[in-house]
Design a protein around this motif. Structure first.
Motif, PDB file in Angstrom:
ATOM      1  N   PRO A  43       0.796  -1.242   0.000  1.00 39.05           N
ATOM      2  CA  PRO A  43       0.000   0.000   0.000  1.00 39.05           C
ATOM      3  C   PRO A  43       0.822   1.282   0.000  1.00 39.05           C
ATOM      4  O   PRO A  43       0.280   2.345  -0.294  1.00 39.05           O
ATOM      5  N   ARG A  44       2.108   1.184   0.357  1.00 39.48           N
ATOM      6  CA  ARG A  44       2.931   2.381   0.488  1.00 39.48           C
ATOM      7  C   ARG A  44       4.100   2.257  -0.479  1.00 39.48           C
ATOM      8  O   ARG A  44       5.090   1.589  -0.179  1.00 39.48           O
ATOM      9  N   PRO A  45       4.032   2.881  -1.654  1.00 40.80           N
ATOM     10  CA  PRO A  45       5.097   2.708  -2.650  1.00 40.80           C
ATOM     11  C   PRO A  45       6.474   3.132  -2.159  1.00 40.80           C
ATOM     12  O   PRO A  45       7.481   2.562  -2.571  1.00 40.80           O
ATOM     13  N   GLN A  46       6.528   4.146  -1.310  1.00 37.16           N
ATOM     14  CA  GLN A  46       7.794   4.481  -0.666  1.00 37.16           C
ATOM     15  C   GLN A  46       7.975   3.596   0.569  1.00 37.16           C
ATOM     16  O   GLN A  46       7.012   3.170   1.185  1.00 37.16           O
ATOM     17  N   MET A  47       9.234   3.352   0.943  1.00 41.93           N
ATOM     18  CA  MET A  47       9.527   2.472   2.085  1.00 41.93           C
ATOM     19  C   MET A  47       8.872   1.108   1.908  1.00 41.93           C
ATOM     20  O   MET A  47       8.216   0.575   2.810  1.00 41.93           O
ATOM     21  N   LYS A  48       9.051   0.535   0.746  1.00 46.94           N
ATOM     22  CA  LYS A  48       8.437  -0.755   0.428  1.00 46.94           C
ATOM     23  C   LYS A  48       9.243  -1.885   1.061  1.00 46.94           C
ATOM     24  O   LYS A  48      10.460  -1.946   0.932  1.00 46.94           O
ATOM     25  N   ARG A  49       8.530  -2.764   1.735  1.00 47.66           N
ATOM     26  CA  ARG A  49       9.160  -3.955   2.323  1.00 47.66           C
ATOM     27  C   ARG A  49       8.632  -5.205   1.629  1.00 47.66           C
ATOM     28  O   ARG A  49       7.490  -5.260   1.187  1.00 47.66           O
ATOM     29  N   LYS A  50       9.491  -6.242   1.569  1.00 41.74           N
ATOM     30  CA  LYS A  50       9.111  -7.476   0.898  1.00 41.74           C
ATOM     31  C   LYS A  50       8.083  -8.263   1.705  1.00 41.74           C
ATOM     32  O   LYS A  50       7.205  -8.908   1.139  1.00 41.74           O
ATOM     33  N   GLU A  51       8.203  -8.243   3.027  1.00 42.63           N
ATOM     34  CA  GLU A  51       7.324  -9.041   3.868  1.00 42.63           C
ATOM     35  C   GLU A  51       6.325  -8.147   4.595  1.00 42.63           C
ATOM     36  O   GLU A  51       6.725  -7.237   5.330  1.00 42.63           O
ATOM     37  N   TRP A  52       5.055  -8.427   4.383  1.00 43.84           N
ATOM     38  CA  TRP A  52       3.997  -7.676   5.035  1.00 43.84           C
ATOM     39  C   TRP A  52       2.719  -8.493   4.922  1.00 43.84           C
ATOM     40  O   TRP A  52       2.638  -9.444   4.155  1.00 43.84           O
ATOM     41  N   GLN A  53       1.722  -8.136   5.690  1.00 42.29           N
ATOM     42  CA  GLN A  53       0.474  -8.895   5.719  1.00 42.29           C
ATOM     43  C   GLN A  53      -0.700  -7.944   5.577  1.00 42.29           C
ATOM     44  O   GLN A  53      -0.912  -7.070   6.418  1.00 42.29           O
ATOM     45  N   SER A  54      -1.462  -8.101   4.520  1.00 47.14           N
ATOM     46  CA  SER A  54      -2.629  -7.257   4.295  1.00 47.14           C
ATOM     47  C   SER A  54      -3.784  -7.680   5.191  1.00 47.14           C
ATOM     48  O   SER A  54      -4.042  -8.872   5.382  1.00 47.14           O
ATOM     49  N   LEU A  55      -4.466  -6.691   5.735  1.00 47.59           N
ATOM     50  CA  LEU A  55      -5.703  -6.933   6.474  1.00 47.59           C
ATOM     51  C   LEU A  55      -6.910  -6.362   5.722  1.00 47.59           C
ATOM     52  O   LEU A  55      -7.982  -6.169   6.297  1.00 47.59           O
ATOM     53  N   ASP A  56      -6.725  -6.073   4.463  1.00 47.51           N
ATOM     54  CA  ASP A  56      -7.835  -5.648   3.616  1.00 47.51           C
ATOM     55  C   ASP A  56      -8.739  -6.844   3.313  1.00 47.51           C
ATOM     56  O   ASP A  56      -8.355  -8.001   3.480  1.00 47.51           O
ATOM     57  N   GLY A  57      -9.926  -6.535   2.850  1.00 50.21           N
ATOM     58  CA  GLY A  57     -10.851  -7.600   2.468  1.00 50.21           C
ATOM     59  C   GLY A  57     -12.088  -7.604   3.340  1.00 50.21           C
ATOM     60  O   GLY A  57     -12.622  -6.544   3.698  1.00 50.21           O
ATOM     61  N   GLU A  58     -12.562  -8.792   3.698  1.00 54.11           N
ATOM     62  CA  GLU A  58     -13.825  -8.938   4.423  1.00 54.11           C
ATOM     63  C   GLU A  58     -13.648  -8.624   5.907  1.00 54.11           C
ATOM     64  O   GLU A  58     -12.762  -9.148   6.572  1.00 54.11           O
ATOM     65  N   TRP A  59     -14.482  -7.739   6.407  1.00 58.93           N
ATOM     66  CA  TRP A  59     -14.578  -7.405   7.829  1.00 58.93           C
ATOM     67  C   TRP A  59     -16.052  -7.507   8.234  1.00 58.93           C
ATOM     68  O   TRP A  59     -16.938  -7.571   7.372  1.00 58.93           O
ATOM     69  N   VAL A  60     -16.294  -7.502   9.533  1.00 56.76           N
ATOM     70  CA  VAL A  60     -17.659  -7.330  10.040  1.00 56.76           C
ATOM     71  C   VAL A  60     -17.807  -5.863  10.429  1.00 56.76           C
ATOM     72  O   VAL A  60     -17.018  -5.338  11.223  1.00 56.76           O
ATOM     73  N   VAL A  61     -18.805  -5.192   9.833  1.00 56.39           N
ATOM     74  CA  VAL A  61     -19.007  -3.761  10.065  1.00 56.39           C
ATOM     75  C   VAL A  61     -20.421  -3.558  10.599  1.00 56.39           C
ATOM     76  O   VAL A  61     -21.405  -3.888   9.935  1.00 56.39           O
ATOM     77  N   ASN A  62     -20.489  -3.053  11.829  1.00 58.10           N
ATOM     78  CA  ASN A  62     -21.785  -2.867  12.505  1.00 58.10           C
ATOM     79  C   ASN A  62     -22.623  -4.143  12.484  1.00 58.10           C
ATOM     80  O   ASN A  62     -23.833  -4.122  12.268  1.00 58.10           O
ATOM     81  N   GLY A  63     -21.932  -5.275  12.682  1.00 59.52           N
ATOM     82  CA  GLY A  63     -22.626  -6.553  12.804  1.00 59.52           C
ATOM     83  C   GLY A  63     -22.917  -7.260  11.506  1.00 59.52           C
ATOM     84  O   GLY A  63     -23.445  -8.388  11.515  1.00 59.52           O
ATOM     85  N   SER A  64     -22.609  -6.652  10.382  1.00 60.82           N
ATOM     86  CA  SER A  64     -22.890  -7.265   9.079  1.00 60.82           C
ATOM     87  C   SER A  64     -21.611  -7.332   8.241  1.00 60.82           C
ATOM     88  O   SER A  64     -20.608  -6.702   8.553  1.00 60.82           O
TER      89      SER A  64
END
Length: 504
Positions: A4-25
């Motif tokens: 997500p951050r083109p500057q200071m790019k690291r090879k190892e990272w873990q995305s938490l994007d995607g499916e979440w529960v928001v206000n119970g749904s």
């Protein structure tokens, strides 16, 4: 997805994007929401390999309180800038992340063009986690920040290193043999890997300078020592149907390509700070950026717009200092620091028209002190005080003879002619056109009569309103969904060529 951050790019990272529960749904991150109160939850597994774990948020609008495995991690206010927390002592193998978000559209905080009663120049309000969330695992000693200062021969790099004993600063110089300069026509980027102990990050930079200097008896804006005209477009940064974000982040690059194909070399990013992918796209594709600070405070049409258009002036040092003004100042400082490494960002707008304006001379001094490598439009439109790098004016509805003074003049908003593609919609714009030809004719007439003749007298740029339609606003060069180009491209390129001829 990419890092997500083109500057200071690291090879190892873990995305938490995607499916979440928001206000119970079921919900998603990143995504623009409109609720005032939002509770986000997501479970995830971490295969722990290194001692330090940093939790990153690209941006959350507006206030966020973060909990991990039931423990309070920290909080952040302000909907446009990134923030992070060290969660090393709270994270396990199986984890539950909870983010409590509130956004009451409080004018104490920068909010830009959002309004609960949207319409006209105001747009649907946005809330929630609208940029990426991710984790990084790091060694005990790691690079926490990188600042890259360039000239036309190389780059001076300043690194902040964090370790258990505190933080230290290191510097190094990179000299480029046979340097290729960064320009809109040839946006050369150099990549470089910084290694400190077990940590390494990849950064990039472009070699370019922006300055104001006297040339031929006139103060001129110079890019890499050569006169440049900022042939620009106002870019609100709104997308259909995603509001603050496009459905596909490659749309940032496509928007830039659309404007370059019409001959433009600059975008004025209007009262919104984008994800870093946007600035990387500008760096990579060669688009100059004037970045606006995000307005806060209550807007009043009579005070902030009408008085300025009829020539009324006021001293902006009389406004009292409070939580709102303090937050704006700190937010502006952090914006400059956040975007420091992007070669595309060549200028900042501090205040737009009179909206929220206070102590503009002091802000000029503070921000120029932090980053003297950029130029600053302290008061875009009117209510100018003493200190600014430009004489900045907004002119709509008519063509006017421009008479630049000692400083370079920037026509920081102009045009805004409307063409309604959907006759049933409520609309907002400046002057109605009935066809692509009529719209293009009016734009061409404005440049021929007002803009181009003033270049030799000291006009250094013009910002046409605007890149695309946005909700009720229909004065875009493109439709809101970007499917329809509303002007004749060959005619727009002719305007760009005439501007270039004036600089030759």
């Amino acid at each position: 997805m990419g890092y997500p951050r083109p500057q200071m790019k690291r090879k190892e990272w873990q995305s938490l994007d995607g499916e979440w529960v928001v206000n119970g749904s079921a919900g998603r991150v990143p995504e623009c929401r409109t609720e005032e109160i939002l509770i986000y939850e997501r479970s995830f597994v971490l295969d722990r390999k290194k001692p330090v774990v940093i939790l990153h948020f690209g941006a959350v609008d507006n206030k966020a309180r973060v909990f991990l495995n039931g423990e309070f991690v920290g909080e952040h206010a302000g909907g446009y800038l990134p923030f992070s927390f060290d969660v090393s002592d709270k994270i396990g193998h199986e984890n539950l992340l909870r983010v409590e978000v509130s956004d009451m559209l409080d004018p104490t905080y920068p909010y830009g063009k959002q309004k609960k009663e949207s319409g006209g120049m105001w747009y649907t309000p946005v809330s929630g986690i609208w940029q990426s969330v991710w984790l990084e695992q790091l060694p005990e000693s790691y690079i926490s920040d990188v600042k890259i200062k360039t000239d036309l021969k190389g780059a001076d790099i300043t690194l902040n290193i964090k370790d258990p004993n505190g933080e230290r600063v290191e510097t190094e110089r990179i000299e480029i043999q046979d340097p290729e300069l960064w320009t809109p026509d040839a946006p050369k980027l150099y990549t470089y890997v910084l290694k400190r102990g077990e940590d390494e990050v990849e950064v990039y930079f472009g070699l370019r300078t922006i300055e104001i200097r006297e040339i031929g008896g006139r103060q001129r804006l110079l890019l890499n020592g050569e006169p440049v005209f900022l042939h620009g477009v106002l870019d609100q940064g709104y997308f259909y149907p995603g509001l603050f974000i496009p459905e596909d982040s490659s749309e940032y690059e496509r928007d830039i390509a659309r404007m370059k194909s019409l001959g433009f070399n600059m975008l004025r990013k209007h009262i919104k700070i984008e994800p870093e992918e946007y600035y990387y796209a500008a760096d990579k594709c060669g688009m100059l950026i004037i970045q606006d600070m995000v307005n806060s405070g209550n807007y009043n049409f009579f005070r902030d717009t009408f008085l300025g258009t009829v020539g009324v002036k006021f001293r902006d040092t009389k406004k009292k200092h409070d939580e709102r003004t303090s937050f704006f100042t700190n937010h502006s400082i952090n914006t400059v620091r956040h975007l420091y490494n992007h070669p595309s960002v060549i200028a900042y707008t501090i205040f737009n028209e009179g909206w929220g304006q206070f102590d503009s001379d002091r802000h000029y001094e503070v921000l120029k002190g932090i980053d003297p490598s950029r130029v600053y439009d302290s008061t875009s439109g009117w209510f100018a005080q003493k200190k600014s790098d430009f004489d900045s004016v907004h002119i709509y509805f008519r063509n006017k003879k421009l008479n630049p003074g000692i400083r370079p003049m920037l026509l920081s908003e102009c045009g805004g002619f409307s063409l309604n593609l959907d006759k049933k919609r409520k609309t907002y714009g400046y002057g109605k056109c009935q066809s692509r030809k009529e719209l293009t004719d009016r734009i061409s007439d404005m440049y021929e009569k007002m803009v181009i003749p003033a270049i030799e007298r000291g006009l250094c740029g013009a910002v046409y309103t605007q890149l695309s339609d946005v909700e009720d606003e229909i004065n875009g060069l493109y439709s809101y969904d970007r499917k329809t180009l509303k002007v004749i491209p060959e005619r727009m390129l002719e305007i760009a060529e005439k501007i270039k001829d004036k600089l030759r």
